[in-house]
Scaffold this motif. Structure first.
Motif, PDB file in Angstrom:
ATOM      1  N   LEU A 106       0.810  -1.161  -0.027  1.00 23.70           N
ATOM      2  CA  LEU A 106       0.028   0.011   0.030  1.00 23.70           C
ATOM      3  C   LEU A 106       0.969   1.079   0.058  1.00 23.70           C
ATOM      4  CD1 LEU A 106      -2.582  -0.906   2.432  1.00 23.70           C
ATOM      5  CD2 LEU A 106      -2.909  -1.034  -0.024  1.00 23.70           C
ATOM      6  N   ASN A 107       1.786   1.240   0.739  1.00 24.37           N
ATOM      7  CA  ASN A 107       2.961   2.386   0.791  1.00 24.37           C
ATOM      8  C   ASN A 107       3.387   2.503  -0.525  1.00 24.37           C
ATOM      9  OD1 ASN A 107       2.531   3.026   3.509  1.00 24.37           O
ATOM     10  ND2 ASN A 107       4.421   1.637   4.124  1.00 24.37           N
ATOM     11  N   TYR A 108       4.082   1.513  -1.400  1.00 30.04           N
ATOM     12  CA  TYR A 108       4.404   1.476  -2.647  1.00 30.04           C
ATOM     13  C   TYR A 108       3.593   1.969  -3.548  1.00 30.04           C
ATOM     14  CZ  TYR A 108       6.200  -0.008  -7.345  1.00 30.04           C
ATOM     15  OH  TYR A 108       6.375  -0.313  -8.691  1.00 30.04           O
ATOM     16  N   LEU A 109       2.144   1.703  -3.604  1.00 32.37           N
ATOM     17  CA  LEU A 109       1.214   2.008  -4.509  1.00 32.37           C
ATOM     18  C   LEU A 109       0.804   3.865  -4.167  1.00 32.37           C
ATOM     19  CD1 LEU A 109      -1.418  -0.658  -4.357  1.00 32.37           C
ATOM     20  CD2 LEU A 109       0.019   0.099  -6.191  1.00 32.37           C
ATOM     21  N   GLN A 110       1.069   3.833  -2.992  1.00 32.96           N
ATOM     22  CA  GLN A 110       0.764   5.229  -2.436  1.00 32.96           C
ATOM     23  C   GLN A 110       2.139   6.479  -2.952  1.00 32.96           C
ATOM     24  OE1 GLN A 110      -1.995   6.563  -1.152  1.00 32.96           O
ATOM     25  NE2 GLN A 110      -1.135   8.608  -1.193  1.00 32.96           N
ATOM     26  N   ARG A 111       3.024   5.950  -2.980  1.00 29.24           N
ATOM     27  CA  ARG A 111       4.393   6.461  -3.820  1.00 29.24           C
ATOM     28  C   ARG A 111       4.118   6.441  -5.195  1.00 29.24           C
ATOM     29  NH1 ARG A 111       7.268   3.118   0.101  1.00 29.24           N
ATOM     30  NH2 ARG A 111       7.701   1.610  -1.724  1.00 29.24           N
ATOM     31  N   ILE A 117       3.305   9.645  -9.974  1.00 30.88           N
ATOM     32  CA  ILE A 117       2.594  10.112 -11.176  1.00 30.88           C
ATOM     33  C   ILE A 117       1.796  11.387 -11.217  1.00 30.88           C
ATOM     34  CG2 ILE A 117       0.234   9.351 -12.473  1.00 30.88           C
ATOM     35  CD1 ILE A 117       1.188   6.381 -11.701  1.00 30.88           C
ATOM     36  N   HIS A 118       1.297  11.777  -9.922  1.00 30.04           N
ATOM     37  CA  HIS A 118       0.738  12.990  -9.664  1.00 30.04           C
ATOM     38  C   HIS A 118       1.697  14.163  -9.905  1.00 30.04           C
ATOM     39  CE1 HIS A 118      -2.033  16.286  -8.275  1.00 30.04           C
ATOM     40  NE2 HIS A 118      -0.836  16.543  -7.179  1.00 30.04           N
ATOM     41  N   ASP A 119       2.843  13.974  -9.471  1.00 32.34           N
ATOM     42  CA  ASP A 119       4.128  14.904  -9.726  1.00 32.34           C
ATOM     43  C   ASP A 119       4.516  15.008 -11.178  1.00 32.34           C
ATOM     44  OD1 ASP A 119       4.112  15.326  -6.915  1.00 32.34           O
ATOM     45  OD2 ASP A 119       5.898  13.939  -6.466  1.00 32.34           O
TER      46      ASP A 119
END
Length: 185
Positions: A82-87, A92-94
């Motif tokens: 989940l942390n990986y997906l959040q990063r 992607i957002h950045d």
């Protein structure tokens, strides 16, 4: 479950590399499949699981497992995924923000040009009409408040606003510019 307890007990008792290797061999494949089911990316799953095992050994996390080793390691890998997906989501957002900023000068030029057209059209309104329009649309006054401020009737304010809208629609011609006048800051 007994094998899980045996592995944990051996890790706690000896803290040896041999016990750790047995732990690794016993759980690696299942944890990899678990991580891959969450991430849908085998390379990322492999990285997450390997990082888990490294951290588990180097930080001696096995000492903080009180009872159910299997539950602990699956939860830890799930959280790592989940942390990986959040990063990844943040990355992607950045990247999208960076792409927007790269294209912003062109958009800014158009926006500046549109703003100039809008301000020019507003400045061409008759003086009283412009004054009422600025109070109501820019300063956010209600028709009643504008009428009180200017010492005129509410019908006079309404008449000036109708004229202002009609003149602006004609001058701006583009529905997009007329829309920008009220909904874009």
């Amino acid at each position: 479950m007994s094998e899980s307890k045996d592995i944990l007990n051996e890790l706690l008792r000896s803290g040896s590399k041999k016990a750790y290797e047995a732990f690794f061999k016993h759980y690696y494949q299942d944890l990899f499949l678990w991580a891959n089911s969450i991430l849908k990316n085998s390379e990322a799953a492999e990285d997450v699981v390997q990082e888990f095992f490294i951290s588990f050994w180097e930080k001696k996390r096995y000492k903080s497992v009180s009872s159910n080793l299997q539950s602990y390691i699956y939860r830890a890998v799930k959280n790592a995924c989940l942390n990986y997906l959040q990063r990844e989501k943040k990355l992607i957002h950045d990247i999208e923000n960076l792409e927007e900023k790269e294209s912003a000068p062109k958009a800014n030029e158009q926006s500046i040009e549109n703003s100039q057209l809008i301000y020019s059209a507003i400045n061409e309104l008759p003086e009283k009409c412009k004054e009422v329009f600025m109070l109501c649309c820019v300063s956010g006054y209600t028709y009643n408040e504008a009428a009180e401020e200017l010492g005129v009737s509410m019908n006079t304010v309404r008449t000036h606003m109708v004229r202002a809208f009609k003149m602006l629609r004609e001058k701006l011609k583009s529905p997009h510019l007329f829309y920008m006048l009220f909904f874009h800051k």
